[in-house]
Design a protein around this motif. Structure first.
Motif, PDB file in Angstrom:
ATOM      1  N   ARG A  34      11.502  87.083 -78.235  1.00 33.67           N
ATOM      2  CA  ARG A  34      12.512  87.700 -78.607  1.00 33.67           C
ATOM      3  C   ARG A  34      13.822  87.454 -77.868  1.00 33.67           C
ATOM      4  O   ARG A  34      14.868  87.356 -78.606  1.00 33.67           O
ATOM      5  CB  ARG A  34      12.273  89.312 -78.393  1.00 33.67           C
ATOM      6  N   HIS A  35      13.702  87.189 -76.769  1.00 34.12           N
ATOM      7  CA  HIS A  35      14.826  86.822 -75.786  1.00 34.12           C
ATOM      8  C   HIS A  35      15.167  85.633 -76.238  1.00 34.12           C
ATOM      9  O   HIS A  35      16.508  85.027 -75.996  1.00 34.12           O
ATOM     10  CB  HIS A  35      14.535  87.106 -74.606  1.00 34.12           C
ATOM     11  N   GLU A  36      14.533  84.539 -76.513  1.00 33.59           N
ATOM     12  CA  GLU A  36      14.706  83.226 -76.644  1.00 33.59           C
ATOM     13  C   GLU A  36      15.056  82.936 -78.109  1.00 33.59           C
ATOM     14  O   GLU A  36      16.126  82.044 -78.481  1.00 33.59           O
ATOM     15  CB  GLU A  36      13.633  82.179 -76.540  1.00 33.59           C
ATOM     16  N   LEU A  37      14.722  83.302 -79.050  1.00 35.01           N
ATOM     17  CA  LEU A  37      14.698  83.238 -80.595  1.00 35.01           C
ATOM     18  C   LEU A  37      15.302  84.307 -81.415  1.00 35.01           C
ATOM     19  O   LEU A  37      16.031  83.991 -82.307  1.00 35.01           O
ATOM     20  CB  LEU A  37      13.586  82.495 -81.169  1.00 35.01           C
ATOM     21  N   LEU A  38      15.113  85.609 -80.976  1.00 31.84           N
ATOM     22  CA  LEU A  38      15.554  86.632 -82.163  1.00 31.84           C
ATOM     23  C   LEU A  38      16.603  87.497 -81.390  1.00 31.84           C
ATOM     24  O   LEU A  38      16.743  88.430 -82.043  1.00 31.84           O
ATOM     25  CB  LEU A  38      14.101  87.439 -81.998  1.00 31.84           C
ATOM     26  N   LEU A  39      17.085  87.071 -80.222  1.00 34.35           N
ATOM     27  CA  LEU A  39      17.959  88.267 -79.673  1.00 34.35           C
ATOM     28  C   LEU A  39      19.132  88.378 -80.690  1.00 34.35           C
ATOM     29  O   LEU A  39      19.843  89.257 -80.784  1.00 34.35           O
ATOM     30  CB  LEU A  39      18.584  87.534 -78.368  1.00 34.35           C
TER      31      LEU A  39
END
Length: 268
Positions: free
Chosen positions: A25-30
């Motif tokens: 989530r933090h790397e790709l979906l934020l």
């Protein structure tokens, strides 16, 4: 699956799944998920994961417990059959020796008594082998059937009083209690000179009680000699049951009472 494997699944699965989702989530979906939406997703993911994992884990635990209970039941049955084999061997060997001596002396009445004793031991052993706990017969039904057979063979009238519907015993406990009952009735037949007996299996608010009473000569018949072995065996099995054992005069002063009583642990 072993308990060790379940333990490592419990330790590793939640952090791997939840931590992995947070990293993705933090790397790709934020840029696509707001903080509030991401928090909602992680709560839902944790909830679903907990339900699936708990159901899977408890199914495995229940399977293992069922397998363990089955093995314990089989072990109890095998131990009881070994005990029956030893007792049958000892009793028949002793009675055959006595029979041989009496026949050599020409004492036919004593010889017939020995034959009747052998017949009794054989019938009792056959009944026990046919009605082990694994056969699915309720304990009180096994008791009733055995008592009826004993009453027919001995001619001693037996009164039964059973209030036992909510008492649950493991197969091992059934074997122990059934053996105590058999030994008590064997003592009545051999030593008490009784004409009647009573069996009570009663539930109590804090446990259960089995009482076997006769109208014979009283506890002195069991005070000495080989009879003490049967009493010590009953006492030992009662201890293994977590119960108390008492051999005493009957309440009216005549005959004998054998009382086996187990109380529930405090707080249950």
């Amino acid at each position: 699956m072993s308990l060790r494997t379940l333990k490592w699944f419990t330790i590793l699965l939640p952090p791997l799944v939840i931590g992995g989702f947070e990293m993705i989530r933090h790397e790709l979906l934020l840029r696509y998920l707001s903080m509030e939406t991401g928090n909602l997703y992680i709560i839902l993911l944790t909830f679903v994961l907990s339900i699936l994992f708990a159901n899977w884990m408890f199914r495995n635990i229940e399977t293992m417990n069922a397998s363990l209970s089955q093995e314990q039941a089989k072990r109890a049955v095998y131990e009881e059959r070994e005990r029956l084999a030893r007792e049958l061997h000892d009793n028949i060997a002793q009675n055959l020796f006595f029979l041989n001596v009496q026949l050599k002396k020409g004492k036919t009445e004593e010889a017939l008594s020995a034959v009747a004793e052998i017949d009794h031991h054989l019938r009792q052993a056959i009944f026990n082998l046919r009605s082990m706990p694994e056969d699915g017969v309720a304990f009180q039904e096994r008791v009733h059937e055995w008592v009826q057979q004993w009453e027919t063979m001995t001619g001693v009238d037996v009164t039964e009083r059973v209030a036992w519907e909510r008492v649950t015993l493991t197969p091992t406990e059934q074997v122990q209690l059934f053996s105590i009952m058999q030994e008590a009735f064997t003592n009545i037949r051999k030593h008490s000179q009784a004409s009647s007996a009573e069996l009570r299996l009663l539930e109590e608010p804090d446990g259960w009680t089995m009482t076997i009473r006769d109208d014979g000569v009283g506890p002195r018949a069991y005070d000495a000699g080989p009879n003490q072995y049967g009493v010590s065996m009953m006492r030992k099995r009662a201890i293994e049951l977590g119960a108390t054992f008492e051999l005493r005069h009957a309440a009216d002063g005549s005959g004998t009472e054998v009382i086996v009583r187990r109380r529930k642990p405090e707080g249950t």
